[in-house]
Write a protein that holds these residues in place. Structure first.
Motif, PDB file in Angstrom:
ATOM      1  N   VAL A  89       0.843  -1.201   0.000  1.00  0.00           N
ATOM      2  CA  VAL A  89       0.000   0.000   0.000  1.00  0.00           C
ATOM      3  C   VAL A  89       0.875   1.247   0.000  1.00  0.00           C
ATOM      4  CG1 VAL A  89      -1.791   1.265   1.256  1.00  0.00           C
ATOM      5  CG2 VAL A  89      -1.818  -1.248   1.228  1.00  0.00           C
ATOM      6  N   LEU A  90       1.933   1.232   0.812  1.00  0.00           N
ATOM      7  CA  LEU A  90       2.852   2.370   0.852  1.00  0.00           C
ATOM      8  C   LEU A  90       3.478   2.599  -0.523  1.00  0.00           C
ATOM      9  CD1 LEU A  90       4.476   4.518   2.404  1.00  0.00           C
ATOM     10  CD2 LEU A  90       6.118   2.718   3.000  1.00  0.00           C
ATOM     11  N   ALA A  91       3.895   1.525  -1.175  1.00  0.00           N
ATOM     12  CA  ALA A  91       4.483   1.644  -2.515  1.00  0.00           C
ATOM     13  C   ALA A  91       3.494   2.246  -3.500  1.00  0.00           C
ATOM     14  CB  ALA A  91       4.940   0.271  -3.004  1.00  0.00           C
ATOM     15  N   LEU A  92       2.236   1.900  -3.362  1.00  0.00           N
ATOM     16  CA  LEU A  92       1.197   2.454  -4.235  1.00  0.00           C
ATOM     17  C   LEU A  92       1.072   3.963  -4.038  1.00  0.00           C
ATOM     18  CD1 LEU A  92      -1.136   1.917  -6.246  1.00  0.00           C
ATOM     19  CD2 LEU A  92      -2.610   1.509  -4.257  1.00  0.00           C
ATOM     20  N   TYR A  93       1.060   4.404  -2.795  1.00  0.00           N
ATOM     21  CA  TYR A  93       0.975   5.842  -2.502  1.00  0.00           C
ATOM     22  C   TYR A  93       2.215   6.584  -3.009  1.00  0.00           C
ATOM     23  CZ  TYR A  93      -3.250   5.939   0.381  1.00  0.00           C
ATOM     24  OH  TYR A  93      -4.554   5.906   0.814  1.00  0.00           O
ATOM     25  N   LEU A  94       3.372   5.938  -2.914  1.00  0.00           N
ATOM     26  CA  LEU A  94       4.618   6.576  -3.335  1.00  0.00           C
ATOM     27  C   LEU A  94       4.783   6.593  -4.854  1.00  0.00           C
ATOM     28  CD1 LEU A  94       7.061   5.020  -0.705  1.00  0.00           C
ATOM     29  CD2 LEU A  94       6.263   7.394  -0.766  1.00  0.00           C
ATOM     30  N   GLY A  95       3.961   5.834  -5.559  1.00  0.00           N
ATOM     31  CA  GLY A  95       4.144   5.697  -7.003  1.00  0.00           C
ATOM     32  C   GLY A  95       5.348   4.831  -7.338  1.00  0.00           C
ATOM     33  N   PHE A  96       5.703   3.955  -6.414  1.00  0.00           N
ATOM     34  CA  PHE A  96       6.857   3.077  -6.578  1.00  0.00           C
ATOM     35  C   PHE A  96       6.541   2.014  -7.627  1.00  0.00           C
ATOM     36  CE2 PHE A  96       9.912  -0.176  -5.658  1.00  0.00           C
ATOM     37  CZ  PHE A  96      10.980   0.434  -5.033  1.00  0.00           C
ATOM     38  N   GLU A  97       7.408   1.845  -8.597  1.00  0.00           N
ATOM     39  CA  GLU A  97       7.188   0.858  -9.649  1.00  0.00           C
ATOM     40  C   GLU A  97       8.271  -0.222  -9.585  1.00  0.00           C
ATOM     41  OE1 GLU A  97       6.904   2.660 -13.449  1.00  0.00           O
ATOM     42  OE2 GLU A  97       5.294   4.038 -12.869  1.00  0.00           O
ATOM     43  N   PRO A  98       7.883  -1.481  -9.339  1.00  0.00           N
ATOM     44  CA  PRO A  98       8.886  -2.558  -9.305  1.00  0.00           C
ATOM     45  C   PRO A  98       9.522  -2.738 -10.677  1.00  0.00           C
ATOM     46  CG  PRO A  98       6.665  -3.461  -9.281  1.00  0.00           C
ATOM     47  CD  PRO A  98       6.519  -1.976  -9.110  1.00  0.00           C
ATOM     48  N   SER A  99      10.783  -3.077 -10.693  1.00  0.00           N
ATOM     49  CA  SER A  99      11.504  -3.215 -11.959  1.00  0.00           C
ATOM     50  C   SER A  99      10.865  -4.279 -12.844  1.00  0.00           C
ATOM     51  CB  SER A  99      12.968  -3.574 -11.700  1.00  0.00           C
ATOM     52  OG  SER A  99      13.072  -4.798 -11.019  1.00  0.00           O
ATOM     53  N   GLY A 100      10.714  -3.932 -14.111  1.00  0.00           N
ATOM     54  CA  GLY A 100      10.127  -4.849 -15.074  1.00  0.00           C
ATOM     55  C   GLY A 100       8.653  -5.094 -14.875  1.00  0.00           C
ATOM     56  N   GLY A 101       8.020  -4.347 -13.965  1.00  0.00           N
ATOM     57  CA  GLY A 101       6.614  -4.575 -13.671  1.00  0.00           C
ATOM     58  C   GLY A 101       6.345  -5.878 -12.951  1.00  0.00           C
ATOM     59  N   ASP A 102       7.402  -6.535 -12.460  1.00  0.00           N
ATOM     60  CA  ASP A 102       7.266  -7.828 -11.789  1.00  0.00           C
ATOM     61  C   ASP A 102       6.946  -7.608 -10.315  1.00  0.00           C
ATOM     62  OD1 ASP A 102       7.429 -10.364 -10.771  1.00  0.00           O
ATOM     63  OD2 ASP A 102       9.397 -10.834 -11.634  1.00  0.00           O
ATOM     64  N   MET A 103       5.747  -8.024  -9.886  1.00  0.00           N
ATOM     65  CA  MET A 103       5.328  -7.815  -8.501  1.00  0.00           C
ATOM     66  C   MET A 103       6.190  -8.580  -7.503  1.00  0.00           C
ATOM     67  SD  MET A 103       2.824  -5.665  -8.292  1.00  0.00           S
ATOM     68  CE  MET A 103       3.689  -4.749  -9.545  1.00  0.00           C
ATOM     69  N   ASN A 104       6.868  -9.645  -7.958  1.00  0.00           N
ATOM     70  CA  ASN A 104       7.764 -10.376  -7.053  1.00  0.00           C
ATOM     71  C   ASN A 104       8.945  -9.513  -6.610  1.00  0.00           C
ATOM     72  OD1 ASN A 104       6.165 -12.658  -7.362  1.00  0.00           O
ATOM     73  ND2 ASN A 104       7.436 -13.513  -8.992  1.00  0.00           N
ATOM     74  N   ASN A 105       9.218  -8.431  -7.351  1.00  0.00           N
ATOM     75  CA  ASN A 105      10.340  -7.548  -7.002  1.00  0.00           C
ATOM     76  C   ASN A 105       9.953  -6.460  -6.011  1.00  0.00           C
ATOM     77  OD1 ASN A 105      11.956  -8.921  -8.852  1.00  0.00           O
ATOM     78  ND2 ASN A 105      11.506  -7.501 -10.524  1.00  0.00           N
ATOM     79  N   LEU A 106       8.660  -6.308  -5.744  1.00  0.00           N
ATOM     80  CA  LEU A 106       8.187  -5.152  -4.985  1.00  0.00           C
ATOM     81  C   LEU A 106       8.785  -5.071  -3.581  1.00  0.00           C
ATOM     82  CD1 LEU A 106       6.306  -2.707  -4.845  1.00  0.00           C
ATOM     83  CD2 LEU A 106       4.482  -4.245  -4.090  1.00  0.00           C
TER      84      LEU A 106
END
Length: 583
Positions: free
Chosen positions: A292-309
């Motif tokens: 949720v924090l990453a969503l608010y920050l606009g944080f994007e995991p590399s390659g769009g892979d959620m396993n990297n989040l």
């Protein structure tokens, strides 16, 4: 969020952390002396494990790296209610295990696997269906944990994904191979204490390092209205509802859970699972909030892979010391479940394949069983490593396996409570449910028009089955029927006509409904019933032979080899051999 630098460890530091963790767990496992080794201890620890170890092991097994990653993915995808839908329902499913578990242990106090009990209750086909589903499920679980470990090591060190997978696989195999299930539960205690402590420190630190609470004010624009709503319908239909159905199936069909149920002292089942409920919920919801924090920050995991989040959030905001603690936390989480999967697979091969279908219960050699168990662990590890290279979505894998097991839930539970369930009813209902589940889940047939309405009706029946089973465990048959019927009546007007749009949810629900309806219809007219006392007589220890031998001829309507007479020929299509005392 772009341009953020992430921290990495040197190769020497990562190797040191891995040696520290896996070397320590191996030393703990060596406390289990070779002189005390036997097949039954290797599988269930002698059915006499105490509260502290059992509760910690149950918590550690249910909390795995995949659950942490998937909870964060749910928070990132669905917003503030995502981790709640993931963690709360998963925690409640642990709670729902204990009333069913008490019944299972009462009729099969010395069993090793659920499939073994199905063999004693029905025959070979039911046993192999349950054993086969657990082999598939445990391999997928093992693969998911190796994926999580490979991703973590590749992001935080110079090593690549494949090297990370091999390191984790070798470390888990090192200490689990030594003493099987006993090594798993003994190391789980240390692992869960470390994980709980790490979460209590790491999650708050990342929140404040990322600018909490200001980040939740400035980043609100990154959320859609559904993501910003605590009562998001998208979150419930996309995550909550499918997971409610999936984890109930996990609770009933999963051998890693059943193994702990058979291992804990019978009078400690309730406190063990209640404690694990609280521990799981607190940890998984807390870690999920990082998504949720990453969503608010606009944080994007590399390659769009959620396993990297999660690994990337940790490496961005944690100092080296806490990053090392995070590394150990994730490694501990994935290892505690991976060793459980290896122990589960070995017990299935030892009991259900070799012990009953190759050698036969009367001729099974405990030493050969141990060899079978260890070879199984090595082969399973190699297969999971190979499959991990596919790098599939962990969240999708979890929901798929849970839905797949949904076809087994009612037939398995009914087999412990209802004396009329037959082997034929069990087998046909499960196969039919899978035949409907697969095309619905993967849209092999267009789900619209008349077929869409049929799927909606079956799904609504599935809602009633799921809620009815939950109530049944605590309050009995009458309350379960009332809740099940009310659930169907209330949900039907809203669900019929639209529910088929949610393929993941519908696939799981139709598996429940089809298996339930067919199993009930094929069993309800049976006149003679099964004597549940026979289960305890047909299951038992392989080493010291504490189980009862052959049932006396004519007792409880049985013939000379301990198999009850079935007037309609549907109760047991194959004669289970009772456990023997002469191994």
């Amino acid at each position: 969020m772009s341009g953020t630098e992430t921290a990495q460890f040197s190769a020497v530091v990562v190797v040191g952390l891995l040696v520290f963790f896996y070397g320590g767990t191996f030393l703990i496992s060596t406390r289990i002396g070779k002189k005390d080794e036997n097949a039954d201890g290797y599988m269930t620890g002698g059915n006499n494990i105490g509260f502290g170890i059992s509760a910690a092991s149950m918590t550690a097994t249910w909390i795995w790296a995949a659950s942490m990653y998937a909870s964060a993915t749910s928070g990132y995808t669905y917003g503030i209610s995502g981790p709640i839908h993931y963690g709360l329902w998963g925690a409640l499913m642990i709670l729902f295990i204990y009333p069913f578990g008490k019944r299972i242990r009462s009729v099969a106090p010395k069993a090793h696997t659920l499939a073994e009990v199905m063999y004693a209750r029905h025959g070979r086909s039911s046993q192999l269906m349950l054993a086969g589903s657990n082999i598939v499920g445990s391999l997928i679980s093992l693969m998911s944990n190796f994926i999580a470990g490979g991703v973590l090591i590749s992001l935080l060190s110079p090593f690549n994904f494949t090297q990370g997978v091999f390191a984790v696989a070798a470390g888990v195999l090192l200490y689990t191979l030594w003493s099987g299930f006993r090594a798993s539960v003994l190391t789980d205690f240390v692992q869960v204490v470390a994980m709980l402590g790490a979460v209590a420190v790491i999650v708050p630190f990342i929140f404040f390092a990322a600018g909490f609470p200001a980040a939740f004010e400035t980043g609100a624009e990154n959320l859609t209205p559904q993501q910003g709503s605590f009562f998001s319908s998208e979150a419930f239909m996309g995550q909550g509802a499918p997971y409610i159905a999936a984890v109930l199936a996990y609770a009933i069909g999963n051998q890693t859970i059943a193994q702990r149920l058979f291992a804990v002292r019978q009078n400690l089942i309730k406190p063990t699972f209640v404690t694990a409920t609280v521990g799981y919920g607190a940890m998984v919801i807390g870690v999920g909030m990082l998504g949720v924090l990453a969503l608010y920050l606009g944080f994007e995991p590399s390659g769009g892979d959620m396993n990297n989040l999660i690994p990337e959030m940790a490496s961005t905001y944690l100092p080296p010391v806490l990053l090392a603690l995070f590394f150990i936390m994730i490694i501990g989480a994935l290892s505690s479940t991976a060793d459980s999967d290896l122990a589960a697979l070995s017990s299935i091969m030892m009991t259900d394949v070799y012990g009953q279908n190759v050698a036969g219960a009367k001729k099974a050699n405990p030493r050969t069983m141990l060899l079978v168990g260890r070879v199984t662990m090595v082969v399973a590890t190699a297969m999971a490593v190979a499959f991990a290279s596919l790098q599939l979505s962990i969240l999708d894998l979890l929901v798929f396996v849970g839905a797949l097991w949904g076809a087994l839930v009612f037939p398995v539970l009914a087999s412990f409570y209802w004396e009329k369930v037959t082997n034929r009813a069990f087998t046909v209902s499960v196969l039919a449910a899978l035949a409907v589940f697969l095309p619905v889940r993967f849209a092999w047939i267009p789900v619209n028009g008349v077929f869409g309405i049929v799927v909606d009706v079956l799904s609504v029946l599935g809602v009633g089955v799921v809620l009815g089973l939950m109530v049944f465990g605590f309050f009995g048959t009458r309350a379960a029927k009332i809740v099940g019927v009310l659930a169907v009546v209330v949900s039907a007007p809203f669900a019929i006509g639209s529910l088929h749009e949610y393929a993941t949810l519908c696939g799981s629900l139709v598996a429940y409904s089809v298996s339930t309806v067919i199993c009930w219809a094929m069993s309800v007219r049976r006149r003679d019933g099964f004597d549940f006392a026979l289960i305890a007589q047909r299951t038992g220890d392989f080493d010291d032979g504490s189980a009862t031998g052959t049932v006396a001829a004519g007792a409880n309507g049985a013939n000379g080899d301990g198999v009850p007479h079935q007037a309609d020929g549907t109760g047991s299509d194959e004669a289970p051999e009772p456990a023997t005392t002469t191994h």
